[in-house]
Write a protein that holds these residues in place. Structure first.
Motif, PDB file in Angstrom:
ATOM      1  N   PRO A  67       0.808  -1.224   0.000  1.00 43.78           N
ATOM      2  CA  PRO A  67       0.000   0.000   0.000  1.00 43.78           C
ATOM      3  C   PRO A  67       0.839   1.272   0.000  1.00 43.78           C
ATOM      4  O   PRO A  67       0.429   2.290  -0.567  1.00 43.78           O
ATOM      5  N   ARG A  68       2.010   1.222   0.613  1.00 44.01           N
ATOM      6  CA  ARG A  68       2.900   2.396   0.592  1.00 44.01           C
ATOM      7  C   ARG A  68       3.409   2.647  -0.824  1.00 44.01           C
ATOM      8  O   ARG A  68       3.494   3.795  -1.268  1.00 44.01           O
ATOM      9  N   LEU A  69       3.732   1.576  -1.523  1.00 46.85           N
ATOM     10  CA  LEU A  69       4.170   1.713  -2.913  1.00 46.85           C
ATOM     11  C   LEU A  69       3.051   2.295  -3.770  1.00 46.85           C
ATOM     12  O   LEU A  69       3.274   3.237  -4.543  1.00 46.85           O
ATOM     13  N   ALA A  70       1.854   1.755  -3.622  1.00 48.91           N
ATOM     14  CA  ALA A  70       0.725   2.215  -4.436  1.00 48.91           C
ATOM     15  C   ALA A  70       0.337   3.650  -4.116  1.00 48.91           C
ATOM     16  O   ALA A  70      -0.277   4.329  -4.951  1.00 48.91           O
ATOM     17  N   SER A  71       0.692   4.125  -2.920  1.00 48.44           N
ATOM     18  CA  SER A  71       0.335   5.486  -2.503  1.00 48.44           C
ATOM     19  C   SER A  71       1.410   6.521  -2.827  1.00 48.44           C
ATOM     20  O   SER A  71       1.238   7.705  -2.505  1.00 48.44           O
ATOM     21  N   LEU A  72       2.484   6.117  -3.441  1.00 44.38           N
ATOM     22  CA  LEU A  72       3.524   7.076  -3.821  1.00 44.38           C
ATOM     23  C   LEU A  72       2.958   8.085  -4.814  1.00 44.38           C
ATOM     24  O   LEU A  72       2.005   7.794  -5.545  1.00 44.38           O
ATOM     25  N   PRO A  73       3.509   9.284  -4.864  1.00 42.21           N
ATOM     26  CA  PRO A  73       3.027  10.286  -5.825  1.00 42.21           C
ATOM     27  C   PRO A  73       3.067   9.763  -7.264  1.00 42.21           C
ATOM     28  O   PRO A  73       3.913   8.936  -7.612  1.00 42.21           O
ATOM     29  N   LYS A  74       2.146  10.257  -8.080  1.00 40.81           N
ATOM     30  CA  LYS A  74       2.042   9.778  -9.459  1.00 40.81           C
ATOM     31  C   LYS A  74       3.341   9.966 -10.227  1.00 40.81           C
ATOM     32  O   LYS A  74       3.729   9.105 -11.025  1.00 40.81           O
ATOM     33  N   ASP A  75       4.012  11.093 -10.006  1.00 42.64           N
ATOM     34  CA  ASP A  75       5.237  11.327 -10.759  1.00 42.64           C
ATOM     35  C   ASP A  75       6.337  10.352 -10.368  1.00 42.64           C
ATOM     36  O   ASP A  75       7.156   9.950 -11.200  1.00 42.64           O
ATOM     37  N   LYS A  77       5.757   7.198  -9.283  1.00 49.96           N
ATOM     38  CA  LYS A  77       5.399   5.911  -9.889  1.00 49.96           C
ATOM     39  C   LYS A  77       5.644   5.927 -11.393  1.00 49.96           C
ATOM     40  O   LYS A  77       6.004   4.892 -11.980  1.00 49.96           O
ATOM     41  N   LYS A  78       5.468   7.090 -12.003  1.00 50.40           N
ATOM     42  CA  LYS A  78       5.734   7.205 -13.443  1.00 50.40           C
ATOM     43  C   LYS A  78       7.188   6.886 -13.741  1.00 50.40           C
ATOM     44  O   LYS A  78       7.515   6.239 -14.755  1.00 50.40           O
ATOM     45  N   GLU A  79       8.075   7.317 -12.870  1.00 50.19           N
ATOM     46  CA  GLU A  79       9.497   7.051 -13.062  1.00 50.19           C
ATOM     47  C   GLU A  79       9.832   5.567 -12.894  1.00 50.19           C
ATOM     48  O   GLU A  79      10.891   5.110 -13.336  1.00 50.19           O
ATOM     49  N   LEU A  80       8.934   4.841 -12.244  1.00 47.12           N
ATOM     50  CA  LEU A  80       9.145   3.406 -12.025  1.00 47.12           C
ATOM     51  C   LEU A  80       8.552   2.560 -13.144  1.00 47.12           C
ATOM     52  O   LEU A  80       8.663   1.330 -13.111  1.00 47.12           O
ATOM     53  N   GLU A  81       7.921   3.188 -14.124  1.00 47.63           N
ATOM     54  CA  GLU A  81       7.323   2.447 -15.236  1.00 47.63           C
ATOM     55  C   GLU A  81       8.364   2.159 -16.315  1.00 47.63           C
ATOM     56  O   GLU A  81       9.281   2.946 -16.532  1.00 47.63           O
ATOM     57  N   ASP A  82       8.172   1.046 -17.009  1.00 42.50           N
ATOM     58  CA  ASP A  82       9.098   0.670 -18.079  1.00 42.50           C
ATOM     59  C   ASP A  82       8.316   0.164 -19.285  1.00 42.50           C
ATOM     60  O   ASP A  82       8.122  -1.044 -19.448  1.00 42.50           O
ATOM     61  N   PRO A  83       7.855   1.065 -20.139  1.00 44.59           N
ATOM     62  CA  PRO A  83       7.092   0.633 -21.316  1.00 44.59           C
ATOM     63  C   PRO A  83       7.895  -0.244 -22.264  1.00 44.59           C
ATOM     64  O   PRO A  83       7.325  -1.081 -22.966  1.00 44.59           O
ATOM     65  N   ASN A  84       9.217  -0.090 -22.281  1.00 43.32           N
ATOM     66  CA  ASN A  84      10.049  -0.901 -23.176  1.00 43.32           C
ATOM     67  C   ASN A  84       9.968  -2.390 -22.852  1.00 43.32           C
ATOM     68  O   ASN A  84      10.163  -3.233 -23.732  1.00 43.32           O
ATOM     69  N   SER A  85       9.692  -2.709 -21.587  1.00 45.56           N
ATOM     70  CA  SER A  85       9.562  -4.111 -21.182  1.00 45.56           C
ATOM     71  C   SER A  85       8.101  -4.562 -21.179  1.00 45.56           C
ATOM     72  O   SER A  85       7.780  -5.609 -20.635  1.00 45.56           O
ATOM     73  N   ARG A  86       7.240  -3.753 -21.782  1.00 46.17           N
ATOM     74  CA  ARG A  86       5.793  -3.983 -21.756  1.00 46.17           C
ATOM     75  C   ARG A  86       5.291  -3.957 -20.305  1.00 46.17           C
ATOM     76  O   ARG A  86       4.424  -4.720 -19.918  1.00 46.17           O
ATOM     77  N   TYR A  87       5.916  -3.093 -19.532  1.00 47.58           N
ATOM     78  CA  TYR A  87       5.576  -2.873 -18.123  1.00 47.58           C
ATOM     79  C   TYR A  87       5.790  -4.133 -17.282  1.00 47.58           C
ATOM     80  O   TYR A  87       5.100  -4.356 -16.300  1.00 47.58           O
ATOM     81  N   ALA A 142      12.380   6.948  -2.739  1.00 46.88           N
ATOM     82  CA  ALA A 142      11.011   7.065  -2.240  1.00 46.88           C
ATOM     83  C   ALA A 142      10.623   5.922  -1.307  1.00 46.88           C
ATOM     84  O   ALA A 142       9.843   6.119  -0.366  1.00 46.88           O
ATOM     85  N   LEU A 143      11.170   4.713  -1.551  1.00 44.95           N
ATOM     86  CA  LEU A 143      10.819   3.556  -0.723  1.00 44.95           C
ATOM     87  C   LEU A 143      11.980   2.555  -0.778  1.00 44.95           C
ATOM     88  O   LEU A 143      11.864   1.465  -1.341  1.00 44.95           O
ATOM     89  N   PRO A 144      13.110   2.901  -0.185  1.00 46.15           N
ATOM     90  CA  PRO A 144      14.312   2.062  -0.325  1.00 46.15           C
ATOM     91  C   PRO A 144      14.161   0.675   0.280  1.00 46.15           C
ATOM     92  O   PRO A 144      14.818  -0.271  -0.168  1.00 46.15           O
ATOM     93  N   GLU A 145      13.300   0.518   1.287  1.00 42.49           N
ATOM     94  CA  GLU A 145      13.159  -0.792   1.917  1.00 42.49           C
ATOM     95  C   GLU A 145      12.467  -1.811   1.013  1.00 42.49           C
ATOM     96  O   GLU A 145      12.520  -3.019   1.273  1.00 42.49           O
ATOM     97  N   LEU A 146      11.832  -1.351  -0.055  1.00 44.08           N
ATOM     98  CA  LEU A 146      11.162  -2.281  -0.960  1.00 44.08           C
ATOM     99  C   LEU A 146      12.156  -3.241  -1.592  1.00 44.08           C
ATOM    100  O   LEU A 146      11.897  -4.452  -1.686  1.00 44.08           O
ATOM    101  N   GLU A 147      13.283  -2.738  -2.044  1.00 47.56           N
ATOM    102  CA  GLU A 147      14.272  -3.590  -2.701  1.00 47.56           C
ATOM    103  C   GLU A 147      14.750  -4.697  -1.767  1.00 47.56           C
ATOM    104  O   GLU A 147      14.828  -5.874  -2.160  1.00 47.56           O
TER     105      GLU A 147
END
Length: 267
Positions: A67-75, A77-87, A142-147
């Protein structure tokens, strides 16, 4: 899940075949009956491994971050997207489609290789297989503990999968001759493209949920996993940041058998 609820065939309920962790780590144990019951011609393609040391804590550590990941600001999360890998690396929301053809807005996904951040540097492989060979994308600020949590649970699930693969090979070798390097265990050991997926289901009122979404595919549509083995954890249900029991008796894992019978499995 794919059928409209009012037209869905009857659903059977079952409990998966269970292998204890002490049995699993015993390479002299004969688990052929359980392997065949779970994975054989009449099996559901699923087994439960019980009593894995450290699993409960690692599961909690990771799932509580969703839920913390999903609640990150849109910008962010946008930086975490990878369209080249088909997301298929980083954050993905609304990119998949349900059977109805509508975008899946009910859940967000975070994909990463739990073992190797950069599985290969060979450009032809990355270009040909971008969904598997690309590099990981982590929210390091933004969420270093996720890794840390993602890799810890992912590595444990892989290790358990390798133990299970050994016993699968033992079962198969009783029925047919396989070369030492052709078994499932060796395939997994050689692979550099393991894939982990963290899922977060948004509250229905925040997911653009409508009445015509009331189908078995409205949460996660029918699909065939594309890996050699898939490791699953049971879900975690939260309300106001507090873990609660599952509030929906219909929620769970549904499996379609080879005869198209729908079975609800209790993990």
């Amino acid at each position: 899940m794919s059928c409209m609820s009012e037209a869905a065939p009857p659903v059977l309920q079952t409990v998966t075949v269970t292998i204890s962790y002490p049995e699993l780590i015993d390479k002299n144990a004969d688990l052929s009956m359980k392997i065949e019951e779970g994975f054989g011609p009449n099996g559901l393609g699923i087994l439960t491994i019980a009593g894995v040391p450290g699993f409960s804590l690692l599961r909690q550590n990771l799932l509580r971050l969703s839920p913390r990941l999903a609640s990150l600001p849109k910008d962010v999360k946008k930086e975490l997207e990878d369209p080249n890998s088909r997301y298929n690396f980083g954050w993905s929301h609304g990119k998949e489609k349900l059977q109805s053809g509508k975008p899946d807005m009910l859940k967000g996904s975070f994909y990463a290789n739990p073992v190797l951040d950069i599985p290969t540097t060979e450009a032809p492989l990355i270009q040909r297989y971008p969904s598997y060979c690309g590099p990981n994308i982590w929210p390091k600020h933004a969420l270093p503990e996720l890794e840390v949590a993602f890799k810890a649970l992912g590595k444990l699930i892989l290790d358990v999968g390798l133990l299970l693969a050994y016993h699968c090979d033992q079962y198969v070798s009783r029925l047919m001759k396989i070369k030492e390097d052709e078994g499932l265990e060796q395939i997994l050991l050689r692979s550099r493209c393991h894939k982990g997926r963290l899922l977060y289901y948004f509250p229905a009122e925040k997911s653009n949920f409508t009445e015509d979404d009331d189908s078995m595919s409205s949460w996660c549509g029918w699909h065939t996993d594309h890996g050699s083995l898939t490791g699953l954890t049971c879900g975690m249900f939260m309300r106001d940041a507090v873990e609660i029991p599952c509030p929906d008796s219909a929620a769970g894992l549904y499996i379609k058998t080879r005869t198209d019978q729908i079975v609800k499995d209790f993990l």
